[in-house]
Design an enzyme around this catalytic site. Sequence first.
Site, short mmCIF file in Angstrom:
data_model
loop_
_atom_site.label_atom_id
_atom_site.label_comp_id
_atom_site.label_asym_id
_atom_site.label_seq_id
_atom_site.Cartn_x
_atom_site.Cartn_y
_atom_site.Cartn_z
CD GLU A 31 34.93 18.01 6.58
OE1 GLU A 31 35.97 18.23 7.36
OE2 GLU A 31 34.87 17.68 5.40
CD1 TRP B 146 40.14 17.07 9.10
CD2 TRP B 146 40.51 15.09 8.64
NE1 TRP B 146 41.49 17.05 8.65
CE2 TRP B 146 41.71 15.58 8.30
CE3 TRP B 146 40.51 13.55 8.41
CZ2 TRP B 146 43.01 15.18 7.80
CZ3 TRP B 146 41.89 13.01 7.76
CH2 TRP B 146 42.78 13.89 7.32
CD1 TRP C 230 61.73 20.21 2.87
CD2 TRP C 230 60.05 20.28 1.31
NE1 TRP C 230 60.82 19.45 3.13
CE2 TRP C 230 59.71 19.52 2.32
CE3 TRP C 230 59.01 20.65 0.24
CZ2 TRP C 230 58.28 19.05 2.50
CZ3 TRP C 230 57.89 20.11 0.15
CH2 TRP C 230 57.62 19.28 1.44
CG ASN D 70 38.97 22.60 4.04
OD1 ASN D 70 39.81 22.43 4.72
ND2 ASN D 70 38.55 21.30 3.58
CD1 TRP E 78 55.93 19.35 5.62
CD2 TRP E 78 54.84 20.27 7.29
NE1 TRP E 78 56.12 18.63 6.64
CE2 TRP E 78 55.49 19.35 7.87
CE3 TRP E 78 54.14 21.04 8.23
CZ2 TRP E 78 55.83 19.18 9.11
CZ3 TRP E 78 54.40 20.97 9.47
CH2 TRP E 78 54.97 19.82 10.02
CD1 TRP F 137 49.04 24.17 7.34
CD2 TRP F 137 49.93 24.07 5.31
NE1 TRP F 137 48.90 25.43 6.57
CE2 TRP F 137 49.55 25.30 5.58
CE3 TRP F 137 51.06 23.93 4.46
CZ2 TRP F 137 49.91 26.21 4.47
CZ3 TRP F 137 51.02 24.75 3.31
CH2 TRP F 137 50.39 26.07 3.46
#
Length: 475
Positions: free
Chosen positions: A284, A287, A315, A351, A369, A392
């Site tokens: 993590e 990440w 969208w 998360n 988004w 996102w």
Amino acid sequence: MAPPTKTSLVWLRDDLRLDDNPALAEAAALGLPLTVVYILDEESEGIRPLGGATRWWLHHSLAALGASLEARGSRLLLRRGPADVVIAELAAETDAGHLFWNRRYGLPERTVDAAIKNWALGNGIEASSFQANLLFEPWTIRTGAGGPYKVYSPFWRACLASGEIRKPLDTSSTLPRPAAPQRGLPASDALSSWKLLPSSPDWSGGLAATWEPGEEGALRRLEDFMDGPIEDYATGRNTPGTEGTSRLSPHLRFGEVSPFRVWQEIRRRFPRKVPADVGTFRSELGWREFNWHLLYHNPDLATRNFRSAFDNFQWGSLSAKELAAWQQGKTGYPLVDAGMRQLWQTGWMHNRVRMAAASFLVKNLLTDWRVGEEWFWDTLVDADGANNPANWQWVAGSGADASPYYRIFNPVTQSRKFDADGSYLRAFIPELKGLSGKDIHEPWTAETDGYPRPLVELAGSRERALAAYQKLKDG
């Protein structure tokens, strides 16, 4: 008469700590009179103003840092304005001969820093910058072809193979005296004058009850995590009803603890072999590094699709009422609503629930988004320029190494699996406290105390999202 002594100037940004702070350590080692400054820069071109939750955190973090500096014989100077103007003024006021800072990685920030470094060199000031907030600087990790990575796993393998991660620098017990040229100590803004805290109304009570901003709070959080949750992290990170995550993200975001200190603490606790759960936590951290790598090479990550094919995605048109239902946790789907209410109350969301709430907005409500990214930017205490947009885009399918668009989180399935007893749901949705078993995950099948009906039907909205994606693929 001897010439006046030159002084050192340390410019702090997202590194609000004394421990493992290379810029501060270098200035301390030099031993010259020292000015430590934080600049609230909301005017330089391209700098994104902080959201409400991060402004709250910044206020308390600066207050804590100021107290820590005073305890070591120094002080924190506060100034507001364009960084290049403030630094030039302050360097002249303090007769600075040395300027130190820790590096930043967003393009607007790098542009400001490069201009200031050029100005300093042209004015006889030695300007030095340091690696402090990323384990691996973005330009040092390259593919075999020489370009940036676009997939996480090979990126992280390349990071771990690139060399030894340095040990953190210890905190100095004392610091050089504050620079006070002939005119005396330079003036500092009053922190309260920046009006970082919310008022009319003050919505920060839940944040204050949840968090302890500042370096001491960060190190306590790290110790608590290392004392227990890290050894069950692979499971704990998925169960929002338990304290299974590190909750270090806002402390890392503001640099109240360095990733080098976190890494070293893992080494200290597990000197021989890193258990699998601990390895999951380290991934993590990887990440986080990957997201900053992405931002460095894609400066408009918060406003443009990483995958340009999504520029043609159709969208839907979300009404103001529907958007408010999502923002306020009134969609009728308990996992989404509990997460959005947790966010509003505490400035943070688990998360696993972030993914479900984001997927619901982007896919079930067919919403761009960027709408969600802006809301999280304003409400998350850990919102930063890399992780917020990258995550996102990951959910939306438009990002690097992203979850495929057709992967749509079902909030009912997710809550049954990861909050089977409903403890997380009850903690944030009082309307559901009387429900148990299947009913709490599907409250429309039972009587509730004012809980809303589902905003959309899951199966139908899923099909609509998949049809829009198929249209994009067909071109």
